[in-house]
Design a protein around this motif. Structure first.
Motif: not given
Lengths: 275, 275
Positions: A27-29, A77-78, A106, A109-114, A147-148, A151, B147, B151
């Motif tokens: 998931e990432y922004d 995004h993802a 990471m 940064h707004p990047v993660v492995v779920l 709020l978004e 995005q 993401l 929030q």
């Protein structure tokens, strides 16, 4: 010569026997990134570069490379991106350690492995993928997003969703999508099969859901930008069919901005994340 | 003496005849703000300060003050906040102009007016409100949020939503909520009537929805922080009833962080935004 040397000349779609291949669901922004792909210019932040650098640190300095299912553009995004990474075979880690370790490196940064899952060397995040799903979200109201912000695509004029849905129907199926591909698109064929292009209103949002085995460069954003013209009443739904038939990028509408787009999922015959 | 002078000594709940009162429905991202309330210290950004300064600019320099339905804390968000503003009566603007003008002057901050409506002088955003609704969102998964960073409250351990729901039932109705109010809370009475406290799982999220005529300071966050203890299995659901009965802040759980909280709506007998 070490065992891994011959692998350098192999095609991307199989791991050499000396590595352990990991699939990661991400998931990432996309804001603040040049996109998925690592750039040669230093100082430009890419998702790929961030992931590979984290993998290098997790494996104590090994040069880890990744292959992804979808090379998203800057600002896109993802919520369900998939990639694979080849770790040295002597690095034995649990799925939770790979996930948490990559996430640790990471930060912030707004990047993660779920999820992270070991896969067979034949499994390939890009070439084993049989479908990609994208969501394009339009915030359709007078006030800009608070709020978004970053995005959604903010469109003030009330959109005619029924008209957009009629227009979308013309794009379904197997077509030459030249009118909807970026002029810089490097795919050999402009022919794709669009399996899904749903348009629905969800409160203040107009949501476009697209699915296909694969997409051309900018295809979803070009379709979204064209459907918006229909939603505004500037185009009749049937004009989308004419634009498609023209096989000319100039015949379709403009490219919708990246911030509304999100890669929501990748399908595989053997899904490593469902086990 | 101008007509407006006597108004200075009036109570907050009626506009003087020389002003035109506007109700505004607002959305904001609370990050980066000290909260709703304007602070005396300069350089601290508040939602109220931003709104009032925008109103002053929109009315060509008039000193416009606002009253809100809920003075949200630093970092707390809103999707349905309500406030009123008193404009000079000689300033005649349309609803769309008030909305768009305030939004223009609040740029680029993540604060927007969704709707603006003229109201009768007796109507008061705070004192006419008959209900407030808050949503508290927990992202309940291993990976930190990418993401929705800032929030949601990120809780890694899988939460037992059924247990949280049983615990929440003990808090419903009219009680002395001393155990769940901030020690700094200035409300005269600790007695409140909690009309709704729903807990549900929505994919990776655990969502708590709370509604009451009014809440004590930190009440929703203190309830959320306590329900989380139950969700983790550290507390039995019945312990929440004991904590409530103790009438002692130390008997309940910790205050959940502000980022998970959002003021989603304010109810009025006469809702200016439904017309």
């Amino acid at each position: 010569m070490p065992d891994s040397t011959p692998a350098l000349s192999r095609p991307d779609d199989a791991a050499p026997p000396s590595v352990c291949r990991w699939a990661v669901l991400m998931e990432y922004d996309g804001r603040g990134f040049v996109g998925w792909q690592r750039q040669k210019t230093t100082g430009l932040l890419s998702i790929q570069g961030l992931l590979e650098d984290a993998a290098t640190r997790l494996t104590n300095g090994h040069d880890v490379r990744s292959i992804t299912a979808g090379r998203t553009d800057a600002g896109v995004h993802a919520s369900g991106q998939v990639a694979h990474l080849d770790f040295p075979a002597d690095v034995t880690l649990s799925s939770a350690t790979v996930r948490d370790g990559l996430n640790f490196y990471m930060k912030p940064h707004p990047v993660v492995v779920l999820m992270a899952r070991p896969v067979l060397p034949q499994w390939n995040a890009r070439f084993s993928a049989i479908s990609r799903a994208y969501r394009y979200r339009i915030l359709n109201r007078a006030a800009r997003p608070a709020l978004e912000d970053g995005q959604v695509w903010h469109v003030r004029a009330p959109l005619d969703v029924d008209g957009m849905r009629q227009a979308a129907a013309h794009l379904l199926g197997r077509h030459d999508f030249t009118s909807f591909r970026a002029t810089a698109c490097q795919a050999r064929s402009p022919v794709r099969t669009l399996d899904r292009l749903d348009v629905k209103r969800e409160g203040e949002y107009v949501v476009i859901e697209a699915a296909a085995r694969s997409f051309l460069h900018h295809q979803v954003r070009n379709m979204a930008g064209t459907l918006k013209l229909v939603g505004e009443g500037r185009w009749e739904p049937a004009q989308v069919a004419h634009a498609l038939a023209a096989c000319d990028r100039r015949a379709a509408g403009p490219t919708a901005p990246p911030e509304g787009l999100c890669l929501t999922g990748v399908g595989y015959a053997e899904n490593p994340f469902s086990r």
